[in-house]
Structures are given as C-alpha cells and as structure tokens.
Design a protein around this motif. Structure first.
Motif, PDB file in Angstrom:
ATOM      1  N   LYS A   1       0.820  -1.215   0.000  1.00 54.59           N
ATOM      2  CA  LYS A   1       0.000   0.000   0.000  1.00 54.59           C
ATOM      3  C   LYS A   1       0.855   1.267   0.000  1.00 54.59           C
ATOM      4  CE  LYS A   1      -3.640   0.458   2.551  1.00 54.59           C
ATOM      5  NZ  LYS A   1      -4.650   0.716   1.511  1.00 54.59           N
ATOM      6  N   GLU A   2       1.940   1.251   0.794  1.00 50.90           N
ATOM      7  CA  GLU A   2       2.720   2.483   0.953  1.00 50.90           C
ATOM      8  C   GLU A   2       4.104   2.125   1.474  1.00 50.90           C
ATOM      9  OE1 GLU A   2       0.938   5.006   3.828  1.00 50.90           O
ATOM     10  OE2 GLU A   2       2.654   6.346   3.996  1.00 50.90           O
ATOM     11  N   LYS A   3       5.119   2.821   0.974  1.00 46.22           N
ATOM     12  CA  LYS A   3       6.460   2.627   1.516  1.00 46.22           C
ATOM     13  C   LYS A   3       6.628   3.528   2.731  1.00 46.22           C
ATOM     14  CE  LYS A   3      10.392   4.001  -0.507  1.00 46.22           C
ATOM     15  NZ  LYS A   3      11.563   3.983  -1.423  1.00 46.22           N
ATOM     16  N   LEU A   4       6.906   2.908   3.883  1.00 46.82           N
ATOM     17  CA  LEU A   4       7.067   3.671   5.120  1.00 46.82           C
ATOM     18  C   LEU A   4       8.478   4.221   5.269  1.00 46.82           C
ATOM     19  CD1 LEU A   4       5.152   1.353   7.627  1.00 46.82           C
ATOM     20  CD2 LEU A   4       4.337   3.480   6.612  1.00 46.82           C
ATOM     21  N   GLY A   5       9.477   3.502   4.788  1.00 45.87           N
ATOM     22  CA  GLY A   5      10.847   3.952   4.929  1.00 45.87           C
ATOM     23  C   GLY A   5      11.809   2.981   4.283  1.00 45.87           C
ATOM     24  N   GLU A   6      13.093   3.337   4.320  1.00 48.58           N
ATOM     25  CA  GLU A   6      14.089   2.452   3.726  1.00 48.58           C
ATOM     26  C   GLU A   6      15.420   2.616   4.433  1.00 48.58           C
ATOM     27  OE1 GLU A   6      15.319   3.476  -0.255  1.00 48.58           O
ATOM     28  OE2 GLU A   6      14.520   5.508  -0.004  1.00 48.58           O
ATOM     29  N   GLY A   7      16.270   1.630   4.227  1.00 49.61           N
ATOM     30  CA  GLY A   7      17.592   1.655   4.798  1.00 49.61           C
ATOM     31  C   GLY A   7      18.616   1.227   3.775  1.00 49.61           C
ATOM     32  N   GLN A   8      19.789   0.890   4.254  1.00 48.78           N
ATOM     33  CA  GLN A   8      20.895   0.587   3.353  1.00 48.78           C
ATOM     34  C   GLN A   8      20.648  -0.671   2.549  1.00 48.78           C
ATOM     35  OE1 GLN A   8      24.658   0.822   5.314  1.00 48.78           O
ATOM     36  NE2 GLN A   8      25.623  -0.594   3.898  1.00 48.78           N
ATOM     37  N   PHE A   9      19.984  -1.668   3.180  1.00 51.94           N
ATOM     38  CA  PHE A   9      19.842  -2.960   2.516  1.00 51.94           C
ATOM     39  C   PHE A   9      18.390  -3.379   2.321  1.00 51.94           C
ATOM     40  CE2 PHE A   9      24.240  -3.766   2.562  1.00 51.94           C
ATOM     41  CZ  PHE A   9      24.749  -3.327   3.774  1.00 51.94           C
ATOM     42  N   GLY A  10      17.445  -2.519   2.656  1.00 51.68           N
ATOM     43  CA  GLY A  10      16.069  -2.944   2.514  1.00 51.68           C
ATOM     44  C   GLY A  10      15.086  -1.817   2.711  1.00 51.68           C
ATOM     45  N   GLU A  11      13.795  -2.177   2.754  1.00 56.69           N
ATOM     46  CA  GLU A  11      12.724  -1.194   2.859  1.00 56.69           C
ATOM     47  C   GLU A  11      11.673  -1.681   3.849  1.00 56.69           C
ATOM     48  OE1 GLU A  11      12.958   0.236  -1.835  1.00 56.69           O
ATOM     49  OE2 GLU A  11      11.313  -1.051  -1.139  1.00 56.69           O
ATOM     50  N   VAL A  12      10.864  -0.731   4.337  1.00 60.34           N
ATOM     51  CA  VAL A  12       9.726  -1.049   5.194  1.00 60.34           C
ATOM     52  C   VAL A  12       8.466  -0.579   4.491  1.00 60.34           C
ATOM     53  CG1 VAL A  12       8.661  -0.754   7.455  1.00 60.34           C
ATOM     54  CG2 VAL A  12      11.147  -0.725   7.253  1.00 60.34           C
ATOM     55  N   HIS A  13       7.502  -1.492   4.289  1.00 65.25           N
ATOM     56  CA  HIS A  13       6.275  -1.172   3.558  1.00 65.25           C
ATOM     57  C   HIS A  13       5.054  -1.399   4.445  1.00 65.25           C
ATOM     58  CE1 HIS A  13       7.833  -0.684  -0.609  1.00 65.25           C
ATOM     59  NE2 HIS A  13       8.819  -1.449  -0.151  1.00 65.25           N
ATOM     60  N   LEU A  14       4.043  -0.574   4.242  1.00 69.00           N
ATOM     61  CA  LEU A  14       2.728  -0.818   4.813  1.00 69.00           C
ATOM     62  C   LEU A  14       1.967  -1.687   3.822  1.00 69.00           C
ATOM     63  CD1 LEU A  14       0.676  -0.164   7.073  1.00 69.00           C
ATOM     64  CD2 LEU A  14      -0.085   1.765   5.681  1.00 69.00           C
ATOM     65  N   CYS A  15       1.455  -2.824   4.296  1.00 67.07           N
ATOM     66  CA  CYS A  15       0.800  -3.788   3.408  1.00 67.07           C
ATOM     67  C   CYS A  15      -0.533  -4.230   3.993  1.00 67.07           C
ATOM     68  CB  CYS A  15       1.677  -5.024   3.200  1.00 67.07           C
ATOM     69  SG  CYS A  15       3.260  -4.707   2.413  1.00 67.07           S
ATOM     70  N   GLU A  16      -1.366  -4.796   3.133  1.00 66.69           N
ATOM     71  CA  GLU A  16      -2.547  -5.528   3.562  1.00 66.69           C
ATOM     72  C   GLU A  16      -2.244  -7.014   3.430  1.00 66.69           C
ATOM     73  OE1 GLU A  16      -5.882  -4.238   1.251  1.00 66.69           O
ATOM     74  OE2 GLU A  16      -6.351  -2.597   2.636  1.00 66.69           O
ATOM     75  N   ALA A  17      -2.546  -7.760   4.476  1.00 65.72           N
ATOM     76  CA  ALA A  17      -2.294  -9.198   4.475  1.00 65.72           C
ATOM     77  C   ALA A  17      -3.631  -9.930   4.445  1.00 65.72           C
ATOM     78  CB  ALA A  17      -1.486  -9.604   5.689  1.00 65.72           C
ATOM     79  N   ASP A  18      -3.947 -10.591   3.337  1.00 69.64           N
ATOM     80  CA  ASP A  18      -5.183 -11.357   3.227  1.00 69.64           C
ATOM     81  C   ASP A  18      -5.053 -12.666   3.992  1.00 69.64           C
ATOM     82  OD1 ASP A  18      -6.426  -9.490   1.567  1.00 69.64           O
ATOM     83  OD2 ASP A  18      -5.438 -10.300  -0.220  1.00 69.64           O
ATOM     84  N   GLY A  19      -6.084 -12.991   4.748  1.00 72.77           N
ATOM     85  CA  GLY A  19      -6.116 -14.271   5.447  1.00 72.77           C
ATOM     86  C   GLY A  19      -5.146 -14.377   6.610  1.00 72.77           C
ATOM     87  N   LEU A  20      -4.668 -13.230   7.117  1.00 67.35           N
ATOM     88  CA  LEU A  20      -3.682 -13.288   8.198  1.00 67.35           C
ATOM     89  C   LEU A  20      -4.298 -13.828   9.481  1.00 67.35           C
ATOM     90  CD1 LEU A  20      -0.822 -12.644   9.209  1.00 67.35           C
ATOM     91  CD2 LEU A  20      -1.641 -10.370   9.824  1.00 67.35           C
ATOM     92  N   LEU A  21      -5.540 -13.422   9.779  1.00 63.95           N
ATOM     93  CA  LEU A  21      -6.169 -13.891  11.016  1.00 63.95           C
ATOM     94  C   LEU A  21      -6.346 -15.408  10.996  1.00 63.95           C
ATOM     95  CD1 LEU A  21      -8.856 -11.090  11.544  1.00 63.95           C
ATOM     96  CD2 LEU A  21      -6.608 -11.315  12.616  1.00 63.95           C
ATOM     97  N   GLU A  22      -6.699 -15.937   9.846  1.00 63.35           N
ATOM     98  CA  GLU A  22      -6.815 -17.386   9.731  1.00 63.35           C
ATOM     99  C   GLU A  22      -5.441 -18.044   9.885  1.00 63.35           C
ATOM    100  OE1 GLU A  22      -8.022 -18.766   5.899  1.00 63.35           O
ATOM    101  OE2 GLU A  22      -8.907 -20.588   6.716  1.00 63.35           O
ATOM    102  N   PHE A  23      -4.428 -17.421   9.281  1.00 61.21           N
ATOM    103  CA  PHE A  23      -3.049 -17.917   9.386  1.00 61.21           C
ATOM    104  C   PHE A  23      -2.604 -17.993  10.844  1.00 61.21           C
ATOM    105  CE2 PHE A  23       1.442 -16.624   9.769  1.00 61.21           C
ATOM    106  CZ  PHE A  23       2.070 -17.683   9.104  1.00 61.21           C
ATOM    107  N   LEU A  24      -3.025 -16.987  11.644  1.00 64.90           N
ATOM    108  CA  LEU A  24      -2.637 -16.939  13.058  1.00 64.90           C
ATOM    109  C   LEU A  24      -3.573 -17.754  13.942  1.00 64.90           C
ATOM    110  CD1 LEU A  24      -1.768 -13.124  13.330  1.00 64.90           C
ATOM    111  CD2 LEU A  24      -0.165 -15.042  13.176  1.00 64.90           C
ATOM    112  N   GLY A  25      -4.699 -18.245  13.369  1.00 66.41           N
ATOM    113  CA  GLY A  25      -5.658 -19.020  14.151  1.00 66.41           C
ATOM    114  C   GLY A  25      -6.413 -18.189  15.154  1.00 66.41           C
TER     115      GLY A  25
END
Length: 820
Positions: A536-560
């Motif tokens: 959905k949106e890039k929150l920030g970045e660093g030298q070797f990677g990035e932090v993104h805001l995402c939507e996770a489908d089915g996460l609640l089911e994944f976590l039980g």
C-alpha cells in the motif's frame, strides 16, 4: 573545603524516608543480599532452594518452591535477613518462569516481620487485612505497596492458597536504611472525639505493632494534614493520620513518651510534626522536657533538656517543631509533652543523632602497658598518613575542577573525555543509513556504572568536520586513535547487533549470548504466503532494505485468531523487506533480527506475525496499528477523537509505553531509540512500541547525521550514550522521559527545538560536568508537577539515580488510579 553541617546531612537523609522516595531495591536481584541470608521453612529440591528466590533471575530451577503441595492451612515461608533495620515500602513478586518451562506462582501471600529475630509480627494494611494479592502468571512482576510500611531486619514472605497447589516465588524488597535507629516507642493510648451529628474521630495509633514498646504510626513517614478530621487517601476513618490526647485525661497536664534505640546515640535534635487547628481546641505542645538513659539498666539522668514553644493562634497549619537535644548521649529517651489547649495531636516523630561507640557513664581507670602505647602510636601515625593522602586527593580534585571550569563551553579539542561513540561503521556513499561492523554491548544489570573522575578521562574530542572524510577509506568513524580507546575504559563487554537493522529500522541491543542462543533455534513464527501481501505504501528504507505498509489477506486465519466471518478480511501490517542483491552478512543479520523479534511477546510491543524466507526477497511481517505512530496521532489527531489530548488518555498511553519498556528491560534488551515516532497507536488508545521510525523520511530531522552518513537520535539520548557510547536500560529511561515530554507537548515541538544539533551535544557535556549549567526540557502547560518530577528523575546525571521501568510503570499506574 566546604563542609556540610552534619545536622543538615542527617535531616536530608531522614527526608528520604518519606514513603514516595524510599523505594530502592534492597538486593535480591543484584545479589547484595547474600545466599546465606535467604532461608526457607522447606524446599522441594536443592535447585528450588531459597537462594533462587531472586526477582528477575532464573538460576537453579528458577524460583523458591516449598516442598509438596501447599495446603490452605500450611505456613511455609521465605525468610530474608537484612542485618540491620530497614524502612520497607514495597515488595515485588514473580512466579517460576525458568525460561518458559515453569508454571508455578503465588496468587496471594502475607508478610511477617521481626526487628530482633525473636518476636514476629504479622503485617496488616490500613484496613486490617493481612493477605496481599500476588501474581496471575509466571513471568510478570507484581509490585505491591506496603501501607503502612515496615521497619524490620527480618522479613518472611508466606504464600497463601485457597486450594492445594504447587507454589513458587521470586521476590524483591524495596526501601532504604532506617537512619533514625529508633527501635521502639511506648506512648499512651490515643483518644476519640465524638460530636453530635458528626462522625467519630479516632486518634489512636492504628498501626502500632504491639502492646508496648513497638513502632507504629509516629514512624510511618506520613505527615498529617492541616485539618485533622481529614486523612490521606487510604479509605480510613477521620483523624487517621494523627495520634491525639485530651488534656483532661492526664493529671500531670502532659503526655509521656519513651523511645528506645538500637544503640547508644549522641542526639542533636528531635523533630515533631504537630497539628495546630486551634479553632477546634488543638495546638502544638506548650513545652517539652526530655530525659536520657545511657544504658537500659541504669536510671534516667536527672538533668532534663527542655524547650518552650511559641504558640500560634493565627496560622492553623500543621507544622514541624524542632527540639534541640544538645548532644546528649543515651540509648533511651523519655519526653514529656505539655498541653497548650484541649487537645494535642502528633503525626510523626524523628530523631537526628550519631551513633557513639564506647561511651559509658564510668571512666576506665586501668593503666596502659607498653604494648598498648605502641599500638596507639601506630594508629596515630596511620591516621596522619591517611589525612595527608586525603589532602593530596582534595587538592588534585580542586586543580582538575579549575581546569574544567576554565575549559570552553563548546565541545572542542580541550574539552573533557568525550566522543560520540566507539563504533566502527561501514560507510556507503549516497546513503543515510549505517551498518555497524564491530558494535559492542553494555551489560544492562546491575545499573551501577562508576563514573571516573574527569582527571582520568581528559582526552581530545574528535573533530566533527574533516576527520570522517579523512577516514572514509578505512570506514573508521571520526578517526579515533587506538590510544584513546585504550586509555578510556571500553564501554562494552559483549558483542551486540547493529544500532540499525539492515532495513534501516532501529535494532534492539541484545546480549551476544542471547543472540547466539537464538541463532541456534528455529524461527518460531510461520511462513506466510507471499502472494497474500498487497503493498500500500512505503514507510521507509535503509541501506539494505525497505519497510512497507501492506494488507495481508487471510492473516487472522493464518494466526488461528479469527472467527469465520472475519477470516477473509485483510489486516494492515508492516513488512520489512530485504533487497535480493545484499551480501551474506546483511542476510545473516536479517535472519538474526527475525529470531530476536520472534521471541518478543508482550501486549505493548509490536509482534512479529510471520515471515517469507523460503525465497527472495526475505520479509518479516509485523503488526501495524490503524492509527499510525503516536507522534502523528497527537500532533494531528483524528477529527473524531475529541478526547485524544485529555490528560487521562495521555497518562494511559504513557503507562503502556512504560509497561512495554519494563518487559524489554526484563529481557536485558535495550531499545536505544524510544520516542513517540516509535510508538504505534491502535483503537481505544492502545500503544505498541515499534522500531522503524529511524527508516522514515518523515523523521529524518530527528536524527543527527555525522557527515551526512551515520545517524543518532541525539535529542532523545542520555549524555553517556552520546559522549561514551553507553546504551543501557538507564539510557532508555532517559529517552522515556523525553518521550513523556513529547506527549505532554502533544508532539507540537521537537525536544530542545531552540538548540542546534551541535548545541544539544554541547549541552550533554554540561550534564557530564554537572556544574549546574545543563539545560533541561521545561515543564509544559499540560504536564502536572508529579509527571514532570518523574521526567527530571529520568534525566538524572547518574545512572543509579534514575528510576527503573518497574518503578516508572508503578508510579504511572498510581497516577491513573488517582485520576479516575
């Protein structure tokens, strides 16, 4: 030399006995209470013996456990010998965690105490209850105030149960030394005032812990209010704070009190806190006379010490009356207080004295032989040599102090002992982030750093201009010479992970042993299907990677965790994503970070929900709160949230931050970048501490850049972190104080906004020198005095003077209770 009068010192020490101040851990955790001083009525195994009943420690099998199932009628106890009288105000308890293998804890307990090891007294609260509510799980520490406090040498903690069960405990006692030396007192029973149509006012000593010659309300550190018909917030009866007597009940016109002490003392003065509500027939005493007894087996000396008071019919305020005792010597004191009106009421009595050795009422008449004369001469020579050494040390200190006072106020080459860090960085062009190649770890417990005298630490400060450029080839930060590092005690004892994670987020400081143990374990979270993540949106970045805001489908089911109707709804998450072309070191560091994050399980810490590590790019999926970070939430509150800035809500959010930091501190983790930008806000003002504010461009102005490369959150950092590179739980406490300040400014202003970055660093030098020139953040209109006092304690120059997160959390919970 400036000498502080002994009386002033003793008075200041006595003030520390006030209930809100005397709350220092007495040594169960730190080990100053020795194993042989901790005993028990029984133990299940040797590995669950009393020596393992230390709060926040997990030696042996993790706690003290009495033998067998504890029955409701059983009296099993853990006994602690403090070797001298202590003023005990707080107790902390914990169950048997044993690195997640334990499951036993005490749901309730009571306390017995003794001053001589012979007569034991059961503690009761102000409502007469003995049982104290204990733990609800095996790990979390529960702190309970002892109201009234206890004055004792021996303490027994006795677990209580309603059903047969296995019980295990870890404990810590909090308080301070009982400086008065008062062992017991005996006084006449207090009276009552019964007026028609009004509640009965009881003026008895309700916390008196015996029938005669004991201690009670006159030594509990609580001063009575101006209006004796009111009491402090203890839900007790009117008049509770005072012990009072009526004139007509005493034929002599005086009240006689006897005080016995631990040893023979040289008395300077006595302080008596009295009520003076003259409109209701209450005045301070008219005069007092005191007799002394050098030893308990002799008679009272005939010559009294006395003083007449100046009566006040204009000011009804309660007050302290100080009675000079003219350096009289005794082990017991008998005082007669003479009435000035119908009633006399006293809430507190304290003595200022020195202990005396070998003072008796008889003279030693034996002649000294030659050997004793030789010993005496030897002692005198040793004393003279000692005095000469002390004089030399004092003169040297004065010389160093003058040099420091004459030093320029800017942090330049002649300034004292400072450098921004001892880190070795890998410098990468056109990047704002750093990778720390040889970082180090300061042991978190105990928090007892010894600050060396400036004379041993006078060093040249690294230049803040060209040196970083000059050292670019070697990657060595600011060109610090090896000789400098050898002369100053290195702040680290073990390796830690990087200051910044490989994706640009902040990274917890974790003991190397912990990291080593984690790397040997499998990742404790599941592999989440990568295709179910939507960016959905890039929150920030660093030298070797990035932090993104995402939507996770089915996460609640994944976590039980979900119900059927919510299973398919997407959940907002933060995804830290490692670039595919990174080197092996960055990849291993990212996997270490995953393993560390997977072990953090606390309601106020952002949780690792899942990972994508079967193929590139490697990802870790963490919680993200729907209201974003606390900085934006307070400075730009949702239009529907009209109560965002209400004091009770600010206090509630601050309490959650303290709770999360208490959890991290219990694991010996150091956050190192605590600020409102790193706290996320959910519904109903819930808070979770995060770690990726450093990677966001929105907050780039909150970090100081060394030659545009390395970044440090200097406006939130303790002076020792900036100048010495010391990161400990105590430096997190400093940052918590700044975070509190942000909250009570509603994040409308950056800390030290009127100072440049260089001036902020300059100000940390003033904290080190501690000559009264340091600049503190000022109190804001929204911030009450009690909370600002907490901030100032968090910014104490010495680590040992800063409160722990346990104490901070407890204090804020109490503030919330008072605000309800």
């Amino acid at each position: 030399l400036r000498k502080v009068p002994l009386l002033l010192v003793v008075l200041l020490l006595h003030l520390s006995l006030l209930y809100t101040i005397c709350r220092y851990p007495l040594g169960m955790h730190e080990g100053t209470i020795r194993d042989e001083d901790i005993t028990a009525s029984s133990q299940w195994y040797d590995s669950t013996g009393p020596q393992y009943a230390r709060l926040q420690r997990e030696e042996g099998d993790g706690a003290w456990c009495p033998a067998g199932l504890l029955q409701p009628e059983d009296v099993q106890f853990l006994q602690i010998d403090l070797h001298k009288l202590f003023f005990i105000t707080l107790i902390g308890t914990q169950g048997r965690h044993a690195r997640a293998t334990g499951k036993e804890f005490a749901r309730a307990y009571r306390i017995d105490y003794s001053r001589n090891g012979e007569r034991w007294i059961s503690w009761k609260d102000r409502q007469g209850r003995q049982v104290i509510q204990g733990n609800i799980d095996t790990y979390n520490v529960v702190l309970k105030d002892l109201r009234p406090p206890i004055i004792a040498r021996y303490i027994r903690v006795i677990p209580v149960t309603e059903l047969p069960m296995t019980v295990c405990m870890r404990v810590e006692l909090y308080g301070c030394i009982w400086f008065d030396g008062l062992a017991s007192y005996s006084i006449p029973e207090g009276g009552t005032i019964a007026a028609p149509g009004s509640p009965i006012i009881y003026l008895n000593d309700s916390t008196y812990d015996g029938f005669q010659e004991r201690l009670g309300q006159l030594t509990d550190g609580v001063l009575g209010l101006d209006d004796f018909t009111q009491s402090h917030q203890y839900r007790v009866w009117p008049g509770y704070d005072y012990v009072g007597w009526k004139n007509e009940s005493f034929s002599t016109g005086s009240v006689e009190m006897e005080f016995q002490f631990d040893r023979q003392r040289n008395f300077t003065s006595m302080k008596v806190h009295c009520n003076n509500m003259f409109s209701k027939g209450v005045k301070i005493f008219q005069k007092v006379e005191c007799l002394f007894k050098p030893r308990l087996i002799v008679e009272w000396e005939s010559e009294p010490v006395g003083v007449s008071t100046i009566l006040d019919d204009k000011n009804p305020s309660a007050r302290f009356v100080t009675i000079p005792l003219n350096q009289r010597v005794g082990k017991a004191v008998l005082c007669r207080f003479y009435f000035a009106d119908t009633w006399m009421m006293i809430s507190e009595i304290s003595f200022q004295s020195e202990t005396t050795s070998f003072i008796t009422s008889t003279r030693i008449e034996e002649k000294a032989d030659d050997s004793s004369t030789s010993i005496l001469v030897g002692c005198l020579v040793a004393i003279i040599l000692l005095l000469l050494i002390i004089i030399i040390i004092i003169l040297w200190k004065q010389y160093v102090q003058k040099r420091l006072e004459k030093a320029p106020r800017r942090i330049l080459e002649e300034d004292a002992m400072v450098r921004l860090s001892f880190y070795s960085y890998t410098i990468v062009s056109n990047q704002n982030q750093i990778h720390q190649s040889n970082p180090t770890y300061e042991r978190v417990f105990p928090l007892d750093l010894e600050y060396h005298q400036p004379a041993t630490l006078l060093q040249k400060l690294p230049e803040l201009s060209q040196s970083a450029e000059d050292s670019g080839k070697s990657g060595r930060y600011m060109g610090i010479s090896s000789g400098f590092q050898n002369n100053v005690p290195h702040y680290a004892e073990t390796d830690i992970v990087s200051l910044q994670g490989v994706t640009g987020n902040n990274m917890y400081a974790v003991p190397a042993l912990t990291v080593d143990s984690l790397t040997k374990k499998d990742i404790s979270v599941g592999e989440f299907p990568r295709q179910q993540l939507r960016l959905k949106e890039k929150l920030g970045e660093g030298q070797f990677g990035e932090v993104h805001l995402c939507e996770a489908d089915g996460l609640l089911e994944f976590l039980g965790l979900s119900s059927m109707e919510l299973t398919k709804q997407p959940v907002l998450v933060a995804v830290k994503m490692l670039r595919s072309n990174v080197n092996k070191t960055a990849r291993n560091d990212f996997l270490k970070e995953i393993k560390i994050m997977s072990r953090l399980k606390d309601p106020n810490i952002i949780r690792l929900l899942g990972v994508c590590v079967r193929d590139d790019p490697l990802c870790m999926i963490t919680e993200y709160m729907e209201n974003g970070d606390l900085n934006q939430f307070l400075s730009h509150p949702p239009s529907s949230s009209s109560l965002t800035r209400h004091y009770s809500n600010l206090l509630f959010m601050a309490t959650q931050i303290a709770s999360g930091m208490k959890y991290l501190a219990s694991l010996n983790f150091v956050h190192r970048d605590l600020a409102t930008r790193n706290c996320l806000v959910g519904n109903s003002y819930t808070i979770k501490i995060a770690d990726f504010g450093m990677s966001r461009n929105l907050y780039s102005g909150d970090y100081y850049r060394i030659q545009g490369r390395a970044v440090l959150p200097i406006r939130w950092m303790a002076w020792e972190s900036i100048l010495l590179g010391k990161f400990t739980t105590a430096s997190d406490v400093w940052a918590f104080g700044v975070t509190l300040w942000e909250m009570f400014t509603l994040c409308k202003e950056q800390p030290y906004s009127l100072l440049s970055d260089e001036q902020v660093i300059e100000n940390t030098g003033e904290f080190f020198r501690s000559q009264g020139r340091q600049i503190y953040l000022s109190q804001t209109p929204l911030c009450p005095n009690s909370v600002f006092d907490l901030m100032l304690k968090c910014w104490s120059r010495d680590i040992k003077d800063r409160p722990t997160f346990d104490i901070i959390h407890y204090f804020l919970v109490e503030q919330m209770d008072c605000n309800i």
